[in-house]
Design an enzyme around this catalytic site. Structure first.
Site: not given
Length: 465
Positions: A69-70, A172, A189-191, A315
């Site tokens: 996807g990136t 998303q 993005s497939a994942h 954090c």
């Protein structure tokens, strides 16, 4: 172990697993070759493209598969900007875009459009940032950290009127429904929907000026070079179709579970802020932030209790800076928890999470020495402090300490000064710029502002009650 981080990566869908195994046997050959094995691979690739295009809402010849996807985002931004280079090098993005979009935009002159406290863009404000030299606009369909759905359809219409193509990051939301019409480019993005990792989608509408960057390649219309990972592509397309068929039932079921978390967490855990839009949001995602809690310790405690969740807190960031999404929203960043439920999550899992959460938060707060309750002292008139009403009556030195410690130290001493007096908190942690104003809002205190000091910043807080 209950996995509650589907927004990062959804578990492999059973259909994806079946398709992947089958394609390993049938789709290993080069789909560009004309012999029998190559033709068989080409049929699988073409069928996968048609399936994915149907889910996206575009023509098959408008869609290509990328290695992630990136990579789809980077290729989409660079190709669109190069295709419209005569227009200019300016592009417009929202301040809550995924980091892949913001990183791609950094190569150009970018204008970031802010969001409200729920994380939502005003489409009219977004469109007002467009200029004569704007070559591209980018707006996500839904936010990856807080789940807020963006007004893509309205923004797309305004961009079209201005003659500017709109790229939509749909990573998303694509599993749930097609993106509102009007976009020019789309990435996913497939994942994120339970497909195999390592497959992204890039759709470019016909008529959009687009010039792929980098060395020329004959594969995927020249927009994604290299040998296609055909088994993973087949699995991605098959699982996208499957999750879409299940989307209506899962949306209703998971929405009820998420609403249960949203409504009950503030009553179970003191000093919690639930963030994101209350209604215009993804059905499976909820984010909340806890005062006086270290995000890394909180996630570790939940992991030991059997729950895998994620956080946007400073954090847990390798850069030790607050989440850019939470910063743009102006909400509390410390103790941030994102719960994103994968399909099939049971009500029993959610109830068990709600049972263990208060104890985990309480344990982390005890370890940090957080105040059990807000200090209460008798009201008094503000003292005469120097020549300025903002001159601090008390100084809290938290230099060298990471949030939430500066906020905890502020909370411990707020009752030591009279009403109307100012406390200065010295901190060199970037998260304090978000968390101290957020604490003031939650505690009904007045945030006066900040001043640069040696080695850090002084954050000024006036006691109101």
């Amino acid at each position: 172990m209950s996995y509650f981080d589907a927004a990062s990566a959804a578990p492999l869908h059973p259909v994806a697993r079946q398709a992947l195994v089958a394609a390993l046997d049938e789709g290993w050959a080069d789909p560009a070759r004309l012999y029998r094995e190559g033709r068989r691979a080409r049929l699988l690739l073409d069928a996968s493209r048609e399936t994915a295009a149907e889910a996206v809402g575009c023509r098959p010849d408008e869609l290509v598969f990328t290695p992630s996807g990136t990579r789809a985002v980077h290729t989409g931004v660079s190709g669109a900007m190069a295709g419209r280079r005569r227009t200019g090098r300016h592009l417009v993005v929202s301040s809550v875009e995924h980091s892949s979009v913001l990183h791609a935009a950094a190569a150009y002159e970018a204008t970031e459009v802010g969001v409200d406290r729920t994380g939502r863009v005003d489409a009219a404000v977004f469109a007002s940032a467009l200029r004569p030299d704007t070559a591209l606009a980018c707006l996500q369909s839904a936010n990856h950290e807080v789940g807020t759905v963006q007004p893509v359809g309205e923004a797309a219409l305004l961009c079209r009127e201005a003659g500017v193509p709109l790229l939509v990051d749909a990573a998303q939301s694509l599993a749930w429904e097609p993106v509102e019409d009007g976009w020019s480019l789309l990435t996913a993005s497939a994942h994120k929907w339970g497909g195999s990792p390592g497959v992204g989608l890039l759709a470019v509408r016909k008529g959009v000026r687009f010039a792929p960057q980098g060395p020329a390649d004959e594969r995927e219309s020249g927009r994604s070079p290299g040998f296609e990972n055909l088994p993973a592509i087949v699995a991605a397309a098959a699982s996208l179709r499957a999750v879409r068929e299940e989307a209506a039932a899962e949306r209703a079921r998971l929405s009820e579970l998420v609403e249960r978390i949203r409504s009950r967490v503030p009553g179970l855990v003191p000093d919690v802020e639930v963030v994101g839009h209350p209604t215009l949001r993804l059905p499976h995602l909820v984010t909340f932030s806890c005062l006086y809690v270290d995000g890394e310790a909180l996630l570790g405690g939940l992991d030991r209790a059997g729950f895998s969740v994620s956080s946007g807190s400073s954090c847990t960031s390798s850069t030790l800076t607050p989440s850019h999404v939470l910063r743009a929203m102006g909400v509390l960043s410390e103790g941030n928890v994102r719960v994103s439920l994968p399909p099939g999550t049971s009500a029993q899992d959610v109830e068990r999470f709600l049972d263990v959460l208060p104890g985990v938060v309480s344990s982390v707060r005890d370890q940090l020495g957080a105040p059990a309750a807000p200090a209460v002292v008798a009201r008094a008139a503000a003292p005469e402090v120097g020549d300025s009403p903002d001159a601090p009556a008390l100084m809290v030195d938290s230099l060298g300490k990471r949030c939430p410690i500066p906020v905890i130290e502020l909370a411990k001493v707020i009752g030591d000064v009279p009403v109307g007096a100012v406390i200065a908190v010295l901190s060199d942690d970037e998260a304090a710029r978000l968390d101290i104003p957020a604490w003031c809002q939650m505690r009904d205190q007045e945030y006066v502002g900040e001043r640069a000091v040696a080695r850090g910043t002084a954050y000024l807080v006036r006691r109101k009650s």
